[in-house]
Design a protein around this motif. Structure first.
Motif, PDB file in Angstrom:
ATOM      1  N   GLU A   6       0.819  -1.202   0.000  1.00 30.77           N
ATOM      2  CA  GLU A   6       0.000   0.000   0.000  1.00 30.77           C
ATOM      3  C   GLU A   6       0.855   1.254   0.000  1.00 30.77           C
ATOM      4  O   GLU A   6       2.020   1.223   0.365  1.00 30.77           O
ATOM      5  CB  GLU A   6      -0.950   0.008   1.196  1.00 30.77           C
ATOM      6  N   SER A   7       0.224   2.349  -0.448  1.00 33.98           N
ATOM      7  CA  SER A   7       0.910   3.631  -0.468  1.00 33.98           C
ATOM      8  C   SER A   7      -0.107   4.760  -0.449  1.00 33.98           C
ATOM      9  O   SER A   7      -1.207   4.631  -0.960  1.00 33.98           O
ATOM     10  CB  SER A   7       1.775   3.766  -1.730  1.00 33.98           C
ATOM     11  N   ILE A  15       2.528   3.527  -9.108  1.00 37.13           N
ATOM     12  CA  ILE A  15       3.174   2.229  -9.307  1.00 37.13           C
ATOM     13  C   ILE A  15       2.189   1.100  -9.041  1.00 37.13           C
ATOM     14  O   ILE A  15       2.099   0.146  -9.823  1.00 37.13           O
ATOM     15  CB  ILE A  15       4.430   2.101  -8.413  1.00 37.13           C
ATOM     16  N   LEU A  16       1.440   1.199  -7.958  1.00 43.87           N
ATOM     17  CA  LEU A  16       0.463   0.150  -7.648  1.00 43.87           C
ATOM     18  C   LEU A  16      -0.599   0.048  -8.735  1.00 43.87           C
ATOM     19  O   LEU A  16      -0.968  -1.061  -9.142  1.00 43.87           O
ATOM     20  CB  LEU A  16      -0.198   0.415  -6.294  1.00 43.87           C
ATOM     21  N   ARG A  17      -1.074   1.175  -9.230  1.00 45.68           N
ATOM     22  CA  ARG A  17      -2.066   1.145 -10.312  1.00 45.68           C
ATOM     23  C   ARG A  17      -1.494   0.521 -11.573  1.00 45.68           C
ATOM     24  O   ARG A  17      -2.158  -0.282 -12.236  1.00 45.68           O
ATOM     25  CB  ARG A  17      -2.569   2.559 -10.606  1.00 45.68           C
ATOM     26  N   LYS A  18      -0.257   0.885 -11.881  1.00 46.93           N
ATOM     27  CA  LYS A  18       0.390   0.353 -13.088  1.00 46.93           C
ATOM     28  C   LYS A  18       0.569  -1.173 -12.976  1.00 46.93           C
ATOM     29  O   LYS A  18       0.273  -1.909 -13.920  1.00 46.93           O
ATOM     30  CB  LYS A  18       1.728   1.033 -13.309  1.00 46.93           C
ATOM     31  N   ILE A  19       1.042  -1.634 -11.836  1.00 45.55           N
ATOM     32  CA  ILE A  19       1.190  -3.077 -11.628  1.00 45.55           C
ATOM     33  C   ILE A  19      -0.163  -3.761 -11.760  1.00 45.55           C
ATOM     34  O   ILE A  19      -0.288  -4.789 -12.423  1.00 45.55           O
ATOM     35  CB  ILE A  19       1.826  -3.377 -10.254  1.00 45.55           C
ATOM     36  N   ARG A  48      -4.088   0.300  -2.122  1.00 45.13           N
ATOM     37  CA  ARG A  48      -3.412  -0.922  -1.709  1.00 45.13           C
ATOM     38  C   ARG A  48      -3.774  -2.057  -2.659  1.00 45.13           C
ATOM     39  O   ARG A  48      -4.908  -2.161  -3.110  1.00 45.13           O
ATOM     40  CB  ARG A  48      -3.739  -1.276  -0.272  1.00 45.13           C
ATOM     41  N   LEU A  49      -2.753  -2.849  -2.963  1.00 44.74           N
ATOM     42  CA  LEU A  49      -2.965  -4.140  -3.618  1.00 44.74           C
ATOM     43  C   LEU A  49      -3.075  -5.125  -2.478  1.00 44.74           C
ATOM     44  O   LEU A  49      -2.169  -5.206  -1.644  1.00 44.74           O
ATOM     45  CB  LEU A  49      -1.759  -4.526  -4.478  1.00 44.74           C
ATOM     46  N   GLU A  82       8.526  -6.227 -10.292  1.00 50.10           N
ATOM     47  CA  GLU A  82       7.775  -5.290 -11.143  1.00 50.10           C
ATOM     48  C   GLU A  82       8.253  -3.854 -10.908  1.00 50.10           C
ATOM     49  O   GLU A  82       8.378  -3.072 -11.863  1.00 50.10           O
ATOM     50  CB  GLU A  82       6.278  -5.404 -10.882  1.00 50.10           C
ATOM     51  N   ILE A  83       8.482  -3.478  -9.674  1.00 49.07           N
ATOM     52  CA  ILE A  83       8.977  -2.131  -9.370  1.00 49.07           C
ATOM     53  C   ILE A  83      10.337  -1.910  -9.989  1.00 49.07           C
ATOM     54  O   ILE A  83      10.619  -0.858 -10.571  1.00 49.07           O
ATOM     55  CB  ILE A  83       8.991  -1.881  -7.852  1.00 49.07           C
TER      56      ILE A  83
END
Length: 86
Positions: A6-7, A15-19, A48-49, A82-83
């Motif tokens: 999460e962020s 980054i979370l959205r892109k992943i 958060r993922l 992925e990051i």
């Protein structure tokens, strides 16, 4: 049991959205889980993922904890990979 990444920072949420948009189907398949992207309840800029794993009372708790821990470690490695590719 729940785990995720999460962020609340702009770069982190991007980054979370892109992943999620580009790779979550592969991550879900690899882990055999259903990981979702959720916005914060109180703060919509927090993302958060995450996945939730239900406890099954018919299965030994130690086995479930072991499986949960292994899934979390693999999730972390996949997210880190992925990051690093970005």
């Amino acid at each position: 049991m729940v785990f995720g990444a999460e962020s609340d920072k702009e770069l982190g949420t991007e980054i979370l959205r892109k992943i999620f948009e580009e790779k979550i189907h592969l991550i879900n398949k690899e882990l055999q889980l259903d990981i979702q992207l959720d916005a914060g309840v109180r703060n919509k800029s927090w993302y958060r993922l995450q996945t939730k794993i239900a406890i099954d009372n018919s299965i030994d708790i130690n086995e479930q904890v072991d499986k949960f821990a292994k899934s979390f470690i693999r999730f972390r490695k996949l997210i880190e990979a992925e990051i690093n590719e970005l």
